[in-house]
Design a protein around this motif. Structure first.
Motif, mmCIF file in Angstrom:
data_model
loop_
_atom_site.group_PDB
_atom_site.id
_atom_site.type_symbol
_atom_site.label_atom_id
_atom_site.label_comp_id
_atom_site.label_asym_id
_atom_site.label_seq_id
_atom_site.Cartn_x
_atom_site.Cartn_y
_atom_site.Cartn_z
ATOM 1 N N ALA A 1 0.834 -1.204 0.000
ATOM 2 C CA ALA A 1 0.000 0.000 0.000
ATOM 3 C C ALA A 1 0.868 1.254 0.000
ATOM 4 N N HIS A 2 1.954 1.218 0.772
ATOM 5 C CA HIS A 2 2.869 2.357 0.823
ATOM 6 C C HIS A 2 3.531 2.590 -0.538
ATOM 7 N N MET A 3 3.978 1.517 -1.166
ATOM 8 C CA MET A 3 4.629 1.635 -2.468
ATOM 9 C C MET A 3 3.694 2.254 -3.503
ATOM 10 N N ILE A 4 2.456 1.802 -3.531
ATOM 11 C CA ILE A 4 1.474 2.336 -4.484
ATOM 12 C C ILE A 4 1.246 3.820 -4.230
ATOM 13 N N GLU A 5 1.121 4.186 -2.958
ATOM 14 C CA GLU A 5 0.889 5.584 -2.618
ATOM 15 C C GLU A 5 2.071 6.452 -3.036
ATOM 16 N N VAL A 6 3.278 5.966 -2.813
ATOM 17 C CA VAL A 6 4.477 6.728 -3.173
ATOM 18 C C VAL A 6 4.557 6.942 -4.680
ATOM 19 N N ILE A 7 4.379 5.870 -5.456
ATOM 20 C CA ILE A 7 4.526 5.965 -6.913
ATOM 21 C C ILE A 7 3.416 6.816 -7.525
ATOM 22 N N LEU A 8 2.170 6.566 -7.146
ATOM 23 C CA LEU A 8 1.081 7.352 -7.721
ATOM 24 C C LEU A 8 1.140 8.797 -7.254
#
Length: 218
Positions: free
Chosen positions: A206-213
């Protein structure tokens, strides 16, 4: 005078299939050996034993240990690119496509730890094997263009900012997944958390998705 013999593809095809199957068995065994012990620690005797073949057959198909390692690397890169293509991300809207790419990369690394081990080993050798590869750039070129097309669509729709380099973006996606997993033991000890628990893995994704988007937003 006897009639001239003509090639019989039906008779030859079993031999071709058998040779290909033998090559794949050797590559499977070599992947396990190289991932576990690295290029330096890997031994052809153990690869032959695991594959159930005479060691001379490995040299027949792959010449030497370095060429075998390159073949393993090329197959590993081709496998992840094929798996990405199978996601059909081009059919999704740009934000969902990037989200699914992050998810795919994370899941693939989790399910194929040998891939990360092979990359570690090749980086220790400063990519000297990949420099000899005639395939690896061709394997990646369509992927880079595909990601560039998604970014362009997102920019045209106003959901992504302009000026994003697709290669830099993919390196960022891969790195935030790779670093976490390649350092999971030390990070878990340092911070007193089980970073490989199901809850921690979901939180990381979830953190990775938030960072990239978040980076891609205008």
């Amino acid at each position: 005078m006897s009639a001239r013999r003509t090639a019989n593809p039906a008779a030859e095809s079993p031999r071709i299939r058998d040779a290909d199957r033998t090559r794949q068995i050797i590559l499977d065994a070599a992947t396990h050996e190289f991932a576990a012990l690295g290029l330096g620690g890997a031994r052809m005797d153990r690869i032959a034993e695991r594959a159930g073949v005479d060691k001379r057959l490995i040299y027949y198909y792959f010449n030497n240990k370095d060429d075998l390692f390159l073949a393993v690397l090329e197959r590993a890169y081709a496998a992840i690119r094929r798996a990405e293509q199978a996601q059909h991300l081009e059919a999704l809207n740009p934000a969902d496509a990037v989200r699914k790419l992050v998810e795919f990369t994370w899941r693939y690394y989790l399910e194929h730890p040998e891939f990360l081990c092979l990359l570690n080993s090749e980086n220790l050798h400063q990519a000297e094997h990949l420099k000899r590869s005639s395939q690896v750039r061709d394997i990646h070129s369509p992927f880079v263009q595909w990601l560039a097309d998604i970014l362009k669509r997102g920019q045209e729709m106003g959901v992504f900012r302009k000026g994003v380099d697709p290669i830099q973006l993919y390196i960022s996606i891969a790195s935030i997944a790779y670093f976490y997993l390649s350092n999971k033991y030390t990070l878990s000890e340092i911070f007193g958390r089980d970073l490989m628990s199901p809850e921690a893995l979901d939180e990381r994704l979830a953190h990775m998705i938030e960072v990239i988007l978040g980076y891609l937003r205008p």
